[in-house]
Design a protein around this motif. Structure first.
Motif, PDB file in Angstrom:
ATOM      1  N   LYS A 117      10.763  -1.023  -5.651  1.00  0.00           N
ATOM      2  CA  LYS A 117      10.172  -2.146  -4.924  1.00  0.00           C
ATOM      3  C   LYS A 117      10.648  -2.190  -3.477  1.00  0.00           C
ATOM      4  O   LYS A 117      10.515  -3.209  -2.803  1.00  0.00           O
ATOM      5  N   ALA A 118      11.182  -1.074  -2.985  1.00  0.00           N
ATOM      6  CA  ALA A 118      11.738  -1.063  -1.631  1.00  0.00           C
ATOM      7  C   ALA A 118      10.681  -1.328  -0.578  1.00  0.00           C
ATOM      8  O   ALA A 118      10.956  -1.940   0.454  1.00  0.00           O
ATOM      9  N   GLY A 119       9.448  -0.871  -0.814  1.00  0.00           N
ATOM     10  CA  GLY A 119       8.398  -1.081   0.176  1.00  0.00           C
ATOM     11  C   GLY A 119       8.106  -2.542   0.391  1.00  0.00           C
ATOM     12  O   GLY A 119       7.982  -3.011   1.533  1.00  0.00           O
ATOM     13  N   ALA A 120       7.967  -3.299  -0.694  1.00  0.00           N
ATOM     14  CA  ALA A 120       7.667  -4.727  -0.570  1.00  0.00           C
ATOM     15  C   ALA A 120       8.820  -5.473   0.096  1.00  0.00           C
ATOM     16  O   ALA A 120       8.610  -6.332   0.956  1.00  0.00           O
ATOM     17  N   ALA A 121      10.067  -5.153  -0.300  1.00  0.00           N
ATOM     18  CA  ALA A 121      11.219  -5.810   0.316  1.00  0.00           C
ATOM     19  C   ALA A 121      11.332  -5.448   1.795  1.00  0.00           C
ATOM     20  O   ALA A 121      11.624  -6.307   2.639  1.00  0.00           O
ATOM     21  N   SER A 122      11.094  -4.176   2.115  1.00  0.00           N
ATOM     22  CA  SER A 122      11.144  -3.744   3.507  1.00  0.00           C
ATOM     23  C   SER A 122      10.081  -4.459   4.326  1.00  0.00           C
ATOM     24  O   SER A 122      10.317  -4.847   5.474  1.00  0.00           O
ATOM     25  N   ALA A 123       8.892  -4.635   3.716  1.00  0.00           N
ATOM     26  CA  ALA A 123       7.821  -5.327   4.425  1.00  0.00           C
ATOM     27  C   ALA A 123       8.228  -6.756   4.764  1.00  0.00           C
ATOM     28  O   ALA A 123       7.921  -7.263   5.849  1.00  0.00           O
ATOM     29  N   LEU A 124       8.923  -7.430   3.852  1.00  0.00           N
ATOM     30  CA  LEU A 124       9.374  -8.790   4.124  1.00  0.00           C
ATOM     31  C   LEU A 124      10.404  -8.813   5.250  1.00  0.00           C
ATOM     32  O   LEU A 124      10.387  -9.697   6.108  1.00  0.00           O
ATOM     33  N   SER A 125      11.308  -7.831   5.248  1.00  0.00           N
ATOM     34  CA  SER A 125      12.291  -7.759   6.315  1.00  0.00           C
ATOM     35  C   SER A 125      11.616  -7.534   7.660  1.00  0.00           C
ATOM     36  O   SER A 125      11.952  -8.169   8.662  1.00  0.00           O
ATOM     37  N   GLU A 126      10.627  -6.630   7.674  1.00  0.00           N
ATOM     38  CA  GLU A 126       9.905  -6.357   8.911  1.00  0.00           C
ATOM     39  C   GLU A 126       9.045  -7.559   9.318  1.00  0.00           C
ATOM     40  O   GLU A 126       8.846  -7.825  10.507  1.00  0.00           O
ATOM     41  N   THR A 127       8.506  -8.274   8.323  1.00  0.00           N
ATOM     42  CA  THR A 127       7.725  -9.469   8.634  1.00  0.00           C
ATOM     43  C   THR A 127       8.597 -10.502   9.341  1.00  0.00           C
ATOM     44  O   THR A 127       8.174 -11.136  10.323  1.00  0.00           O
ATOM     45  N   ALA A 128       9.823 -10.678   8.847  1.00  0.00           N
ATOM     46  CA  ALA A 128      10.748 -11.601   9.506  1.00  0.00           C
ATOM     47  C   ALA A 128      11.013 -11.144  10.935  1.00  0.00           C
ATOM     48  O   ALA A 128      11.050 -11.966  11.866  1.00  0.00           O
ATOM     49  N   TYR A 129      11.172  -9.841  11.122  1.00  0.00           N
ATOM     50  CA  TYR A 129      11.429  -9.317  12.469  1.00  0.00           C
ATOM     51  C   TYR A 129      10.245  -9.604  13.390  1.00  0.00           C
ATOM     52  O   TYR A 129      10.414 -10.107  14.508  1.00  0.00           O
ATOM     53  N   GLU A 130       9.041  -9.275  12.930  1.00  0.00           N
ATOM     54  CA  GLU A 130       7.877  -9.429  13.795  1.00  0.00           C
ATOM     55  C   GLU A 130       7.545 -10.904  14.040  1.00  0.00           C
ATOM     56  O   GLU A 130       7.110 -11.278  15.130  1.00  0.00           O
ATOM     57  N   PHE A 131       7.730 -11.755  13.015  1.00  0.00           N
ATOM     58  CA  PHE A 131       7.536 -13.183  13.249  1.00  0.00           C
ATOM     59  C   PHE A 131       8.575 -13.677  14.252  1.00  0.00           C
ATOM     60  O   PHE A 131       8.281 -14.551  15.080  1.00  0.00           O
ATOM     61  N   GLY A 132       9.770 -13.133  14.181  1.00  0.00           N
ATOM     62  CA  GLY A 132      10.772 -13.496  15.174  1.00  0.00           C
ATOM     63  C   GLY A 132      10.338 -13.114  16.574  1.00  0.00           C
ATOM     64  O   GLY A 132      10.543 -13.867  17.535  1.00  0.00           O
ATOM     65  N   ALA A 133       9.710 -11.927  16.702  1.00  0.00           N
ATOM     66  CA  ALA A 133       9.219 -11.496  18.012  1.00  0.00           C
ATOM     67  C   ALA A 133       8.111 -12.409  18.510  1.00  0.00           C
ATOM     68  O   ALA A 133       8.055 -12.768  19.696  1.00  0.00           O
TER      69      ALA A 133
ATOM     70  N   LEU B 233       0.833  -1.208   0.000  1.00  0.00           N
ATOM     71  CA  LEU B 233       0.000   0.000   0.000  1.00  0.00           C
ATOM     72  C   LEU B 233       0.863   1.252   0.000  1.00  0.00           C
ATOM     73  O   LEU B 233       0.568   2.230  -0.703  1.00  0.00           O
ATOM     74  N   GLY B 234       1.946   1.242   0.780  1.00  0.00           N
ATOM     75  CA  GLY B 234       2.839   2.393   0.802  1.00  0.00           C
ATOM     76  C   GLY B 234       3.507   2.638  -0.534  1.00  0.00           C
ATOM     77  O   GLY B 234       3.711   3.792  -0.937  1.00  0.00           O
ATOM     78  N   ASP B 235       3.849   1.563  -1.257  1.00  0.00           N
ATOM     79  CA  ASP B 235       4.422   1.718  -2.591  1.00  0.00           C
ATOM     80  C   ASP B 235       3.448   2.448  -3.521  1.00  0.00           C
ATOM     81  O   ASP B 235       3.856   3.148  -4.448  1.00  0.00           O
ATOM     82  N   ARG B 236       2.155   2.310  -3.256  1.00  0.00           N
ATOM     83  CA  ARG B 236       1.145   2.873  -4.155  1.00  0.00           C
ATOM     84  C   ARG B 236       0.697   4.273  -3.746  1.00  0.00           C
ATOM     85  O   ARG B 236       0.649   5.174  -4.571  1.00  0.00           O
ATOM     86  N   VAL B 237       0.330   4.446  -2.466  1.00  0.00           N
ATOM     87  CA  VAL B 237      -0.255   5.726  -2.042  1.00  0.00           C
ATOM     88  C   VAL B 237       0.802   6.713  -1.572  1.00  0.00           C
ATOM     89  O   VAL B 237       0.496   7.900  -1.392  1.00  0.00           O
ATOM     90  N   GLY B 238       2.007   6.257  -1.350  1.00  0.00           N
ATOM     91  CA  GLY B 238       3.058   7.132  -0.849  1.00  0.00           C
ATOM     92  C   GLY B 238       3.517   6.682   0.522  1.00  0.00           C
ATOM     93  O   GLY B 238       2.707   6.533   1.448  1.00  0.00           O
ATOM     94  N   ARG B 239       4.816   6.432   0.669  1.00  0.00           N
ATOM     95  CA  ARG B 239       5.337   5.894   1.923  1.00  0.00           C
ATOM     96  C   ARG B 239       5.305   6.919   3.043  1.00  0.00           C
ATOM     97  O   ARG B 239       5.013   6.589   4.192  1.00  0.00           O
ATOM     98  N   ARG B 240       5.593   8.180   2.725  1.00  0.00           N
ATOM     99  CA  ARG B 240       5.538   9.207   3.768  1.00  0.00           C
ATOM    100  C   ARG B 240       4.103   9.413   4.246  1.00  0.00           C
ATOM    101  O   ARG B 240       3.852   9.583   5.445  1.00  0.00           O
TER     102      ARG B 240
END
Length: 507
Positions: free
Chosen positions: A398-414, A79-86
């Motif tokens: 595609k930074a938003g999608a890649a960042s989301a995967l990195s954060e997903t790994a972090y949160e699943f780790g938590a 969604l951030g990739d589409r509507v704007g990350r800021r």
């Protein structure tokens, strides 16, 4: 005819004062989210007394936040990739601040769990945006690696400092104060982000894929909920069904992404060893960190008997070690292969768990200080390198999608850290708890729920109160030994993955 210099033309613009100021602003939600993930550690005993949650509710109070976050990260990154990350960052910051205030004054365990889930919803809008904006703000490879190091260090340090911040607050204020720290973090963000951060989005995002979004949520949410259910209740039909639904949804999601011309997530990235390997190392590192904090904070307060502030200060050397390691690895990987650097650092994390597994109930406070420092060295280096390699594998659009995967790994780790390691502590605690004969049934029931419940209920046992407390502490330390052995094994797996996938990365 004069030929232009191709290398000069291709050289990316270097960041200036505004970009580094933007990094400082982007660190605010990173610190907040990571602190909020673990700040509850020291508050759990006080919440257990004030709200009297069951063992399952206590785990949900910790995990509801990370579970919802993990479920929505891929969808919100897209969604951030589409509507704007800021824009998404500012929306999430506003909602997170409001819900945090509600959580601070929750009168029941159920409402606190609901508030934590709502915090996860808005947190999911924050995290992919921060790393994606960093990717589009720092175009020079060297500067971006340093920026990622600062970002990742802030993430790891925030998670490690959460119990320390919680301890400082709880020494002077009620447990709800740990949620009110969102306000001083997010108000400056809302003021400064429009001034310093340049809006960015995917220039060719393609159509919105509602089916893909639903499938991603079912896959991530079902897996997190299923693992949690299996850890708490054992091999029951609900947990198995949730995992099965998650697996089916994940398979359908991957199949759909492979067939679409412009997918919300390029699943071909997982074929890149450095990308998939970095995600696994990221996940296992956070499992180790959050699992360690879950049981060590309780050990320091409820077994060692330290006041909350003193217990928090025990963790400070480990936080410092994490900061130093996360930043120092930027220089190290200039001369040493990133994979080798991560393997060596994670060896320290494995040793940290080994210390607790070997010493068991005989571990001293000095031993805990040393173990957490070793753990911090490994986590700090692993988080910096893994996040840098994840970003390097994708184009800026595609930074938003890649960042989301990195954060997903972090949160699943938590989630897995508190669910698997915390669940194992609870399971061993209950199976080895040997209460004195003849005590009141209500006292025995409370004692079997949690260590905090046992200490709170012990006075009801009359002359057997001391025996109840001692039995509960002994059983809890048996759980710590078993969990530490598992933690050491997970770190060995992370070392193997790093050795096989992160060496000689292609940029």
């Amino acid at each position: 005819m004069t030929r232009s210099n191709p290398s000069a033309i291709a050289a990316p613009a270097r960041a200036g004062a505004r970009e580094w100021g933007a990094l400082a602003v982007l660190m605010l939600p990173v610190l907040l989210i990571s602190i909020d993930t673990t700040a509850l550690s020291f508050a759990l005993p006080e919440i257990a007394v004030a709200l009297q949650p069951t063992a399952a509710q206590q785990l949900w109070i910790v995990d509801a936040y990370s579970l919802v976050l993990a479920t929505l990260l891929v969808a919100m990154g897209n969604l951030g990739d589409r509507v704007g990350r800021r824009r998404l960052l500012l929306i999430g910051a506003t909602g997170f601040a409001i819900v945090s205030v509600l959580a601070a004054f929750a009168p029941t365990p159920e409402l606190l769990v609901a508030a934590r889930a709502a915090m996860g919803l808005f947190g999911a809008t924050l995290m992919p945006a921060t790393l994606a904006l960093l990717r589009t703000t720092f175009l020079d490879r060297g500067q971006r690696r340093l920026a990622v190091a600062i970002w990742a260090t802030a993430f790891s340090v925030g998670a490690a400092a959460g119990p320390v911040v919680g301890g400082l607050l709880l020494a002077h204020f009620p447990w709800g104060s740990i949620f009110l720290i969102a306000v001083p973090f997010l108000v400056p963000l809302l003021v400064l982000a429009p001034l310093l951060i340049t809006e960015s989005r995917d220039p060719a995002p393609g159509p919105i894929d509602p089916i893909g979004i639903v499938l991603s949520m079912l896959a991530l949410g079902g897996l997190a909920a299923g693992v949690k259910e299996l850890a708490v209740a054992g091999l029951d039909p609900i947990g198995v069904a949730l995992v099965a639904v998650a697996a089916l949804a994940g398979w359908l999601f991957v199949r759909r992404m492979r067939r679409r011309a412009n997918p919300m997530l390029d699943v071909a990235l997982f074929r890149v060893p450095q990308f998939s390997g970095a995600l696994v190392v990221n996940l296992l590192s956070v499992v180790a960190l959050t699992g360690f904090l879950f049981f060590v904070t309780q050990h320091l307060q409820l077994v060692e008997g330290l006041p909350v502030l003193d217990a928090a200060l025990v963790l400070v050397p480990g936080v410092v070690a994490m900061i130093v390691s996360g930043l120092a690895v930027v220089r190290v990987v200039r001369a040493v292969d990133p994979g080798i650097a991560v393997v060596v650092a994670l060896g320290g994390s494995a040793a940290a768990y080994g210390i607790l597994a070997v010493l068991g109930e005989d571990v001293s406070i000095a031993g805990i200080v040393g173990a957490f420092a070793l753990l911090g060295i490994g986590i700090g280096a692993a988080e910096t390198v893994s996040n840098d390699l994840v970003l390097s594998a994708v184009p800026p659009a595609k930074a938003g999608a890649a960042s989301a995967l990195s954060e997903t790994a972090y949160e699943f780790g938590a989630v897995l850290g508190t669910t698997l390691l915390g669940g194992l502590v609870t399971a061993v605690y209950r199976s080895t708890l040997a209460l004195p004969a003849g005590i009141d049934a209500d006292v025995a029931a409370a004692a079997r729920e949690t260590l905090g419940g046992a200490i709170a209920a012990a006075p009801g046992a009359g002359g057997a109160a001391d025996a109840v407390v001692e039995a509960a502490r002994t059983a809890f330390d048996h759980g710590v030994v078993a969990t530490s052995a598992l933690g050491a094994g997970l770190m060995l797996v992370a070392m193997l993955v790093a050795f096989r996938t992160l060496r000689h990365p292609a940029h």
